[in-house]
Design a protein around this motif. Structure first.
Motif, PDB file in Angstrom:
ATOM      1  N   THR A  39       9.825 -62.707 -37.946  1.00 31.28           N
ATOM      2  CA  THR A  39      10.333 -61.372 -37.616  1.00 31.28           C
ATOM      3  C   THR A  39       9.193 -60.435 -37.243  1.00 31.28           C
ATOM      4  O   THR A  39       9.283 -59.682 -36.267  1.00 31.28           O
ATOM      5  CB  THR A  39      11.125 -60.792 -38.803  1.00 31.28           C
ATOM      6  N   VAL A  40       8.114 -60.483 -38.007  1.00 30.94           N
ATOM      7  CA  VAL A  40       6.944 -59.644 -37.723  1.00 30.94           C
ATOM      8  C   VAL A  40       6.315 -60.030 -36.385  1.00 30.94           C
ATOM      9  O   VAL A  40       5.929 -59.161 -35.589  1.00 30.94           O
ATOM     10  CB  VAL A  40       5.904 -59.755 -38.858  1.00 30.94           C
ATOM     11  N   GLU A  41       6.224 -61.334 -36.125  1.00 37.28           N
ATOM     12  CA  GLU A  41       5.639 -61.797 -34.868  1.00 37.28           C
ATOM     13  C   GLU A  41       6.425 -61.264 -33.680  1.00 37.28           C
ATOM     14  O   GLU A  41       5.831 -60.826 -32.685  1.00 37.28           O
ATOM     15  CB  GLU A  41       5.611 -63.323 -34.843  1.00 37.28           C
ATOM     16  N   GLN A  42       7.744 -61.293 -33.780  1.00 46.19           N
ATOM     17  CA  GLN A  42       8.553 -60.784 -32.674  1.00 46.19           C
ATOM     18  C   GLN A  42       8.358 -59.289 -32.492  1.00 46.19           C
ATOM     19  O   GLN A  42       8.328 -58.788 -31.364  1.00 46.19           O
ATOM     20  CB  GLN A  42      10.027 -61.093 -32.906  1.00 46.19           C
ATOM     21  N   PHE A  43       8.222 -58.558 -33.592  1.00 44.82           N
ATOM     22  CA  PHE A  43       8.033 -57.111 -33.492  1.00 44.82           C
ATOM     23  C   PHE A  43       6.788 -56.776 -32.675  1.00 44.82           C
ATOM     24  O   PHE A  43       6.796 -55.876 -31.842  1.00 44.82           O
ATOM     25  CB  PHE A  43       7.930 -56.494 -34.883  1.00 44.82           C
ATOM     26  N   PHE A  44       5.715 -57.524 -32.916  1.00 45.36           N
ATOM     27  CA  PHE A  44       4.450 -57.222 -32.248  1.00 45.36           C
ATOM     28  C   PHE A  44       4.258 -57.975 -30.928  1.00 45.36           C
ATOM     29  O   PHE A  44       3.565 -57.470 -30.032  1.00 45.36           O
ATOM     30  CB  PHE A  44       3.280 -57.538 -33.185  1.00 45.36           C
ATOM     31  N   GLU A  45       4.859 -59.156 -30.808  1.00 46.60           N
ATOM     32  CA  GLU A  45       4.576 -59.997 -29.644  1.00 46.60           C
ATOM     33  C   GLU A  45       5.710 -60.065 -28.620  1.00 46.60           C
ATOM     34  O   GLU A  45       5.457 -60.350 -27.451  1.00 46.60           O
ATOM     35  CB  GLU A  45       4.247 -61.426 -30.104  1.00 46.60           C
ATOM     36  N   ASP A  46       6.945 -59.845 -29.034  1.00 39.18           N
ATOM     37  CA  ASP A  46       8.066 -59.969 -28.101  1.00 39.18           C
ATOM     38  C   ASP A  46       9.152 -58.971 -28.475  1.00 39.18           C
ATOM     39  O   ASP A  46      10.168 -59.320 -29.056  1.00 39.18           O
ATOM     40  CB  ASP A  46       8.630 -61.398 -28.122  1.00 39.18           C
ATOM     41  N   ILE A  74      16.810 -57.010 -29.043  1.00 36.47           N
ATOM     42  CA  ILE A  74      18.137 -57.605 -28.875  1.00 36.47           C
ATOM     43  C   ILE A  74      18.672 -58.085 -30.224  1.00 36.47           C
ATOM     44  O   ILE A  74      19.853 -57.928 -30.540  1.00 36.47           O
ATOM     45  CB  ILE A  74      18.097 -58.755 -27.859  1.00 36.47           C
ATOM     46  N   THR A  75      17.799 -58.671 -31.042  1.00 36.30           N
ATOM     47  CA  THR A  75      18.214 -59.115 -32.362  1.00 36.30           C
ATOM     48  C   THR A  75      18.622 -57.923 -33.223  1.00 36.30           C
ATOM     49  O   THR A  75      19.593 -58.008 -33.988  1.00 36.30           O
ATOM     50  CB  THR A  75      17.083 -59.899 -33.055  1.00 36.30           C
ATOM     51  N   ALA A  76      17.911 -56.813 -33.093  1.00 33.95           N
ATOM     52  CA  ALA A  76      18.267 -55.606 -33.839  1.00 33.95           C
ATOM     53  C   ALA A  76      19.649 -55.107 -33.421  1.00 33.95           C
ATOM     54  O   ALA A  76      20.461 -54.700 -34.261  1.00 33.95           O
ATOM     55  CB  ALA A  76      17.220 -54.522 -33.612  1.00 33.95           C
ATOM     56  N   TYR A  77      19.948 -55.152 -32.117  1.00 38.07           N
ATOM     57  CA  TYR A  77      21.285 -54.799 -31.648  1.00 38.07           C
ATOM     58  C   TYR A  77      22.328 -55.734 -32.257  1.00 38.07           C
ATOM     59  O   TYR A  77      23.411 -55.311 -32.671  1.00 38.07           O
ATOM     60  CB  TYR A  77      21.350 -54.883 -30.116  1.00 38.07           C
ATOM     61  N   SER A  78      21.978 -57.008 -32.302  1.00 41.95           N
ATOM     62  CA  SER A  78      22.902 -57.996 -32.847  1.00 41.95           C
ATOM     63  C   SER A  78      23.255 -57.681 -34.291  1.00 41.95           C
ATOM     64  O   SER A  78      24.423 -57.768 -34.700  1.00 41.95           O
ATOM     65  CB  SER A  78      22.278 -59.397 -32.754  1.00 41.95           C
ATOM     66  N   VAL A  79      22.242 -57.307 -35.072  1.00 35.59           N
ATOM     67  CA  VAL A  79      22.467 -56.973 -36.477  1.00 35.59           C
ATOM     68  C   VAL A  79      23.277 -55.684 -36.600  1.00 35.59           C
ATOM     69  O   VAL A  79      24.240 -55.607 -37.372  1.00 35.59           O
ATOM     70  CB  VAL A  79      21.123 -56.830 -37.218  1.00 35.59           C
ATOM     71  N   ASN A 131      15.152 -58.004 -42.010  1.00 36.72           N
ATOM     72  CA  ASN A 131      16.135 -57.328 -41.169  1.00 36.72           C
ATOM     73  C   ASN A 131      15.400 -56.517 -40.108  1.00 36.72           C
ATOM     74  O   ASN A 131      14.634 -55.611 -40.440  1.00 36.72           O
ATOM     75  CB  ASN A 131      17.005 -56.407 -42.034  1.00 36.72           C
ATOM     76  N   PRO A 132      15.608 -56.819 -38.817  1.00 35.26           N
ATOM     77  CA  PRO A 132      14.869 -56.113 -37.768  1.00 35.26           C
ATOM     78  C   PRO A 132      15.149 -54.618 -37.712  1.00 35.26           C
ATOM     79  O   PRO A 132      14.338 -53.856 -37.177  1.00 35.26           O
ATOM     80  CB  PRO A 132      15.319 -56.813 -36.476  1.00 35.26           C
ATOM     81  N   LEU A 133      16.273 -54.176 -38.269  1.00 32.28           N
ATOM     82  CA  LEU A 133      16.555 -52.744 -38.308  1.00 32.28           C
ATOM     83  C   LEU A 133      15.690 -52.028 -39.343  1.00 32.28           C
ATOM     84  O   LEU A 133      15.431 -50.829 -39.232  1.00 32.28           O
ATOM     85  CB  LEU A 133      18.033 -52.508 -38.638  1.00 32.28           C
ATOM     86  N   LEU A 134      15.226 -52.768 -40.357  1.00 29.16           N
ATOM     87  CA  LEU A 134      14.472 -52.168 -41.459  1.00 29.16           C
ATOM     88  C   LEU A 134      12.978 -52.442 -41.398  1.00 29.16           C
ATOM     89  O   LEU A 134      12.183 -51.647 -41.904  1.00 29.16           O
ATOM     90  CB  LEU A 134      15.023 -52.671 -42.803  1.00 29.16           C
ATOM     91  N   LEU A 135      12.595 -53.553 -40.803  1.00 32.78           N
ATOM     92  CA  LEU A 135      11.187 -53.949 -40.802  1.00 32.78           C
ATOM     93  C   LEU A 135      10.278 -52.871 -40.239  1.00 32.78           C
ATOM     94  O   LEU A 135       9.199 -52.612 -40.783  1.00 32.78           O
ATOM     95  CB  LEU A 135      11.004 -55.236 -39.990  1.00 32.78           C
TER      96      LEU A 135
END
Length: 205
Positions: free
Chosen positions: A106-113, A119-124, A177-181
Motif C-alpha cells: 500500500t505504501v509503495e503504491q502511494f509513493f510509486e503509482d 483508483i483503489t481508494a475510490y474502490s474502498v 486502507n488507502p483512504l487512511l494511509l
C-alpha cells in the motif's frame, strides 16, 4: 452462445479480447495524468482514439473500467501476500508477514503509482465489488492464520473468531486502507510493527 452477454463488474462482450485490454491500458495511463475522478468516458474515448459508443461495447461505465484496473491491482497485491504468508513457519510469523506485505504494498503504491492508489481508494470509498472481494479474501486468510495459531497453542481460544478477525483488521486500517494511509505516513515504519506487536501480545494464551 451470445458473446455480448454482460459480464460481471460492468464488462461486456467476450472476456478475452485485445481491445478490452487496450482500453484498460490506455485508461490507466489517462487516469495517471488526469485522475480518475476528473475523467469521463468521453475524455477516455478522445484520448484512446475510439468512439464513446465503441468503449461501451466492452464496459458499461467509467467505474467498470476502474473496476477492471482495481481488480488486477488487488489480485497482484494478494498474490504477494499469499506467497509471503505461506513462507511463515508459525502463525505468529504468518500474521507478521501478512501485515508487513500488505502495508509495504500500500505504501509503495502511494509513493510509486498514485494512479493505482487513487483508483483503489475510490474502490474502498464507493464499496466497489473489487474492494469488497479483496476484504473477504483478507478476512479468510486471517481467519486461517488465527485457526492455525489456536491449533498450535500460540493464540488464545476464548474470543469468538469472527470478532477477533474484525478487530485485527480494524486495528491495521490506518496503514492498509488507502483512504487512511495518507494521514498516517508520519507513523511509518514503526506504527504498523507496534500495532502487530500489540495484537500478538493480546493473542497469547
Amino acid at each position: 452462445m451470445n458473446d455480448s452477454i454482460q459480464a460481471p463488474s460492468g464488462q461486456r462482450g467476450p472476456q478475452e479480447h485485445s481491445i478490452r485490454h487496450q482500453i484498460i491500458e490506455a485508461a490507466g495511463e489517462h487516469f495517471s495524468h488526469y485522475g480518475y475522478g476528473k475523467t469521463t468516458v468521453s475524455d477516455l474515448a478522445k484520448a484512446i482514439g475510439f468512439s464513446k459508443a465503441y468503449i461501451y461495447k466492452f464496459f458499461d461505465s467509467k467505474q467498470a473500467i476502474g473496476e477492471a484496473i482495481c481488480a488486477q491491482n488487488l489480485a497482484t497485491m494478494m498474490a504477494k501476500v499469499d506467497h509471503n504468508v505461506a513462507g511463515g513457519s508459525s502463525a505468529t510469523e504468518r500474521l507478521r508477514r501478512l501485515f508487513d506485505t500488505l502495508t509495504a504494498a500500500t505504501v509503495e503504491q502511494f509513493f510509486e503509482d498514485r494512479r493505482l492508489y487513487d483508483i483503489t481508494a475510490y474502490s474502498v470509498a464507493e464499496k466497489w465489488p473489487s474492494s469488497r472481494d479483496h476484504d473477504e479474501r483478507l478476512k479468510a486468510l486471517l481467519e486461517e492464520i488465527v485457526r492455525m495459531g489456536r491449533e498450535s497453542g500460540e493464540f488464545e481460544r476464548k474470543t469468538p473468531i469472527d470478532e477477533l478477525v474484525r478487530a485485527i483488521l480494524l486495528a491495521m486500517q490506518p496503514f492498509t486502507n488507502p483512504l487512511l494511509l495518507q494521514y498516517n505516513l508520519d507513523l511509518l515504519p514503526h506504527g504498523p510493527r507496534e500495532i502487530v506487536n500489540l495484537i500478538l501480545r493480546s493473542l497469547v494464551p
